[in-house]
Design a protein around this motif. Sequence first.
Motif, PDB file in Angstrom:
ATOM      1  N   ALA A   8     -37.213   8.167 -14.370  1.00  0.00           N
ATOM      2  CA  ALA A   8     -38.024   8.318 -15.576  1.00  0.00           C
ATOM      3  C   ALA A   8     -37.367   9.274 -16.565  1.00  0.00           C
ATOM      4  O   ALA A   8     -37.343   9.004 -17.775  1.00  0.00           O
ATOM      5  CB  ALA A   8     -39.421   8.815 -15.205  1.00  0.00           C
ATOM      6  N   VAL A   9     -36.829  10.372 -16.055  1.00  0.00           N
ATOM      7  CA  VAL A   9     -36.173  11.352 -16.924  1.00  0.00           C
ATOM      8  C   VAL A   9     -34.943  10.738 -17.586  1.00  0.00           C
ATOM      9  O   VAL A   9     -34.734  10.875 -18.798  1.00  0.00           O
ATOM     10  CB  VAL A   9     -35.779  12.611 -16.122  1.00  0.00           C
ATOM     11  CG1 VAL A   9     -34.873  13.516 -16.963  1.00  0.00           C
ATOM     12  CG2 VAL A   9     -37.018  13.375 -15.690  1.00  0.00           C
ATOM     13  N   ASN A  10     -34.126  10.041 -16.811  1.00  0.00           N
ATOM     14  CA  ASN A  10     -32.930   9.402 -17.366  1.00  0.00           C
ATOM     15  C   ASN A  10     -33.299   8.335 -18.388  1.00  0.00           C
ATOM     16  O   ASN A  10     -32.620   8.172 -19.409  1.00  0.00           O
ATOM     17  CB  ASN A  10     -32.104   8.777 -16.247  1.00  0.00           C
ATOM     18  CG  ASN A  10     -31.334   9.810 -15.446  1.00  0.00           C
ATOM     19  OD1 ASN A  10     -31.022  10.887 -15.962  1.00  0.00           O
ATOM     20  ND2 ASN A  10     -31.034   9.498 -14.207  1.00  0.00           N
ATOM     21  N   CYS A  11     -34.377   7.617 -18.109  1.00  0.00           N
ATOM     22  CA  CYS A  11     -34.842   6.594 -19.044  1.00  0.00           C
ATOM     23  C   CYS A  11     -35.229   7.221 -20.377  1.00  0.00           C
ATOM     24  O   CYS A  11     -34.854   6.730 -21.443  1.00  0.00           O
ATOM     25  CB  CYS A  11     -36.028   5.835 -18.446  1.00  0.00           C
ATOM     26  SG  CYS A  11     -36.702   4.556 -19.527  1.00  0.00           S
ATOM     27  N   ILE A  12     -35.960   8.330 -20.330  1.00  0.00           N
ATOM     28  CA  ILE A  12     -36.380   9.024 -21.555  1.00  0.00           C
ATOM     29  C   ILE A  12     -35.169   9.576 -22.305  1.00  0.00           C
ATOM     30  O   ILE A  12     -35.068   9.448 -23.535  1.00  0.00           O
ATOM     31  CB  ILE A  12     -37.364  10.162 -21.211  1.00  0.00           C
ATOM     32  CG1 ILE A  12     -38.674   9.584 -20.676  1.00  0.00           C
ATOM     33  CG2 ILE A  12     -37.625  11.036 -22.435  1.00  0.00           C
ATOM     34  CD1 ILE A  12     -39.624  10.614 -20.129  1.00  0.00           C
ATOM     35  N   ILE A  13     -34.238  10.168 -21.570  1.00  0.00           N
ATOM     36  CA  ILE A  13     -33.056  10.763 -22.194  1.00  0.00           C
ATOM     37  C   ILE A  13     -32.228   9.705 -22.924  1.00  0.00           C
ATOM     38  O   ILE A  13     -31.869   9.872 -24.095  1.00  0.00           O
ATOM     39  CB  ILE A  13     -32.188  11.483 -21.143  1.00  0.00           C
ATOM     40  CG1 ILE A  13     -32.902  12.749 -20.652  1.00  0.00           C
ATOM     41  CG2 ILE A  13     -30.814  11.837 -21.713  1.00  0.00           C
ATOM     42  CD1 ILE A  13     -32.204  13.447 -19.503  1.00  0.00           C
ATOM     43  N   PHE A  14     -31.932   8.604 -22.230  1.00  0.00           N
ATOM     44  CA  PHE A  14     -31.067   7.589 -22.838  1.00  0.00           C
ATOM     45  C   PHE A  14     -31.797   6.780 -23.907  1.00  0.00           C
ATOM     46  O   PHE A  14     -31.155   6.255 -24.829  1.00  0.00           O
ATOM     47  CB  PHE A  14     -30.481   6.680 -21.755  1.00  0.00           C
ATOM     48  CG  PHE A  14     -29.308   7.294 -21.046  1.00  0.00           C
ATOM     49  CD1 PHE A  14     -28.048   7.238 -21.606  1.00  0.00           C
ATOM     50  CD2 PHE A  14     -29.478   7.954 -19.847  1.00  0.00           C
ATOM     51  CE1 PHE A  14     -26.956   7.819 -20.969  1.00  0.00           C
ATOM     52  CE2 PHE A  14     -28.396   8.537 -19.194  1.00  0.00           C
ATOM     53  CZ  PHE A  14     -27.133   8.464 -19.760  1.00  0.00           C
ATOM     54  N   THR A  15     -33.112   6.700 -23.805  1.00  0.00           N
ATOM     55  CA  THR A  15     -33.873   6.070 -24.883  1.00  0.00           C
ATOM     56  C   THR A  15     -33.783   6.916 -26.147  1.00  0.00           C
ATOM     57  O   THR A  15     -33.574   6.390 -27.251  1.00  0.00           O
ATOM     58  CB  THR A  15     -35.343   5.882 -24.472  1.00  0.00           C
ATOM     59  OG1 THR A  15     -35.413   4.998 -23.345  1.00  0.00           O
ATOM     60  CG2 THR A  15     -36.155   5.295 -25.613  1.00  0.00           C
ATOM     61  N   GLY A  16     -33.926   8.227 -25.992  1.00  0.00           N
ATOM     62  CA  GLY A  16     -33.804   9.134 -27.134  1.00  0.00           C
ATOM     63  C   GLY A  16     -32.404   9.118 -27.733  1.00  0.00           C
ATOM     64  O   GLY A  16     -32.241   9.057 -28.960  1.00  0.00           O
ATOM     65  N   ALA A  84     -25.927   6.646 -15.317  1.00  0.00           N
ATOM     66  CA  ALA A  84     -27.273   7.078 -14.902  1.00  0.00           C
ATOM     67  C   ALA A  84     -27.845   6.138 -13.849  1.00  0.00           C
ATOM     68  O   ALA A  84     -28.842   6.481 -13.203  1.00  0.00           O
ATOM     69  CB  ALA A  84     -28.203   7.153 -16.103  1.00  0.00           C
ATOM     70  N   GLY A  85     -27.250   4.979 -13.677  1.00  0.00           N
ATOM     71  CA  GLY A  85     -27.711   4.040 -12.653  1.00  0.00           C
ATOM     72  C   GLY A  85     -29.051   3.400 -12.951  1.00  0.00           C
ATOM     73  O   GLY A  85     -29.729   2.922 -12.042  1.00  0.00           O
ATOM     74  N   LEU A  86     -29.446   3.358 -14.231  1.00  0.00           N
ATOM     75  CA  LEU A  86     -30.712   2.718 -14.564  1.00  0.00           C
ATOM     76  C   LEU A  86     -30.598   1.200 -14.371  1.00  0.00           C
ATOM     77  O   LEU A  86     -29.545   0.615 -14.592  1.00  0.00           O
ATOM     78  CB  LEU A  86     -31.093   3.017 -16.015  1.00  0.00           C
ATOM     79  CG  LEU A  86     -31.440   4.478 -16.334  1.00  0.00           C
ATOM     80  CD1 LEU A  86     -31.828   4.626 -17.794  1.00  0.00           C
ATOM     81  CD2 LEU A  86     -32.557   4.988 -15.441  1.00  0.00           C
ATOM     82  N   LYS A  87     -31.667   0.600 -13.968  1.00  0.00           N
ATOM     83  CA  LYS A  87     -31.651  -0.837 -13.721  1.00  0.00           C
ATOM     84  C   LYS A  87     -33.019  -1.448 -14.005  1.00  0.00           C
ATOM     85  O   LYS A  87     -34.015  -0.739 -14.172  1.00  0.00           O
ATOM     86  CB  LYS A  87     -31.237  -1.131 -12.278  1.00  0.00           C
ATOM     87  CG  LYS A  87     -32.143  -0.509 -11.231  1.00  0.00           C
ATOM     88  CD  LYS A  87     -31.642  -0.777  -9.802  1.00  0.00           C
ATOM     89  CE  LYS A  87     -30.324  -0.105  -9.526  1.00  0.00           C
ATOM     90  NZ  LYS A  87     -29.919  -0.240  -8.100  1.00  0.00           N
ATOM     91  N   GLU A  88     -33.011  -2.770 -14.067  1.00  0.00           N
ATOM     92  CA  GLU A  88     -34.234  -3.549 -14.218  1.00  0.00           C
ATOM     93  C   GLU A  88     -35.108  -3.041 -15.377  1.00  0.00           C
ATOM     94  O   GLU A  88     -34.627  -2.818 -16.461  1.00  0.00           O
ATOM     95  CB  GLU A  88     -35.005  -3.565 -12.893  1.00  0.00           C
ATOM     96  CG  GLU A  88     -34.164  -4.090 -11.735  1.00  0.00           C
ATOM     97  CD  GLU A  88     -34.495  -5.513 -11.330  1.00  0.00           C
ATOM     98  OE1 GLU A  88     -35.572  -6.009 -11.685  1.00  0.00           O
ATOM     99  OE2 GLU A  88     -33.652  -6.114 -10.669  1.00  0.00           O
ATOM    100  N   PHE A  89     -36.390  -2.800 -15.124  1.00  0.00           N
ATOM    101  CA  PHE A  89     -37.332  -2.515 -16.203  1.00  0.00           C
ATOM    102  C   PHE A  89     -37.101  -1.160 -16.864  1.00  0.00           C
ATOM    103  O   PHE A  89     -37.541  -0.946 -17.996  1.00  0.00           O
ATOM    104  CB  PHE A  89     -38.768  -2.622 -15.684  1.00  0.00           C
ATOM    105  CG  PHE A  89     -39.181  -4.039 -15.394  1.00  0.00           C
ATOM    106  CD1 PHE A  89     -39.638  -4.862 -16.417  1.00  0.00           C
ATOM    107  CD2 PHE A  89     -39.084  -4.561 -14.117  1.00  0.00           C
ATOM    108  CE1 PHE A  89     -40.000  -6.178 -16.175  1.00  0.00           C
ATOM    109  CE2 PHE A  89     -39.449  -5.874 -13.857  1.00  0.00           C
ATOM    110  CZ  PHE A  89     -39.903  -6.691 -14.885  1.00  0.00           C
ATOM    111  N   ALA A  90     -36.416  -0.250 -16.197  1.00  0.00           N
ATOM    112  CA  ALA A  90     -36.109   1.043 -16.809  1.00  0.00           C
ATOM    113  C   ALA A  90     -35.137   0.897 -17.972  1.00  0.00           C
ATOM    114  O   ALA A  90     -35.024   1.792 -18.816  1.00  0.00           O
ATOM    115  CB  ALA A  90     -35.523   1.991 -15.760  1.00  0.00           C
ATOM    116  N   LEU A  91     -34.445  -0.243 -18.035  1.00  0.00           N
ATOM    117  CA  LEU A  91     -33.473  -0.459 -19.108  1.00  0.00           C
ATOM    118  C   LEU A  91     -34.101  -1.036 -20.376  1.00  0.00           C
ATOM    119  O   LEU A  91     -33.466  -1.028 -21.426  1.00  0.00           O
ATOM    120  CB  LEU A  91     -32.364  -1.402 -18.615  1.00  0.00           C
ATOM    121  CG  LEU A  91     -31.326  -0.796 -17.677  1.00  0.00           C
ATOM    122  CD1 LEU A  91     -30.433  -1.876 -17.099  1.00  0.00           C
ATOM    123  CD2 LEU A  91     -30.494   0.254 -18.413  1.00  0.00           C
TER     124      LEU A  91
END
Length: 221
Positions: A8-16, A84-91
């Motif tokens: 969740a943190v990585n998702c927020i960071i890379f979204t920003g 960050a290894g984000l995958k699926e819906f986090a992307l």
Amino acid sequence: MHMVSETAVNCIIFTGIGFFSGSVMYSYIIPKMLKNIDVRKAAPDQNPGGMNAIHAAGLPIGLICIFFDIMKAFAPVYFAVTYAGLKEFALIPVVAAPVLGHAFSPFLNFRGGKAVSAVFGALLGLWPVSKIVLLLVISTVFFRFIAVAKPDSLCVSMSVLCACIASFFFEPLPSMRAAFILALAVVMVKVMKKPNEGRPSISLGHVSFKIENRRLKFHRQ
């Protein structure tokens, strides 16, 4: 729980990061710096995008603008996937962020471009986990060079629509389809808000279809 929190943190960071990166309007900044040209004033649709940069500032500068518009969306998505290894819906928000940043840039009073180059860049950033960008490439090539759709807004609209339909047949991951359709929806909103001037037509060889007086008419050249 720790892994969910980290994701969740990585998702927020890379979204920003993606939104900020997408908000930097290279197709406006570069022509302004190099030739003191405001591409918005030089184009009927007032779009600060790469194609208008080509028309207003010349092919070399325009291509540089398009390159940076692609890379500003590619980089945050690619690093989110590979590092960050984000995958699926986090992307999904990570893919949408640079596209939204370009389309509604806070640096231009939330009046950005159509985000076509940004979409290509964001989808290209998914390459390690999905080749879905190829659907948009094939669809765009088809409507730009084979069944030639004019004006440019119609070409973009047809390309986006066909690519979205194709994604249901050729992309196995629902999350990638969702990211794809969401990003392309932003483009459609921008294109429909300010379509290019000109009579809509689609030409395939010596055959063309034109919309005249709200009716589809067939022509043979």
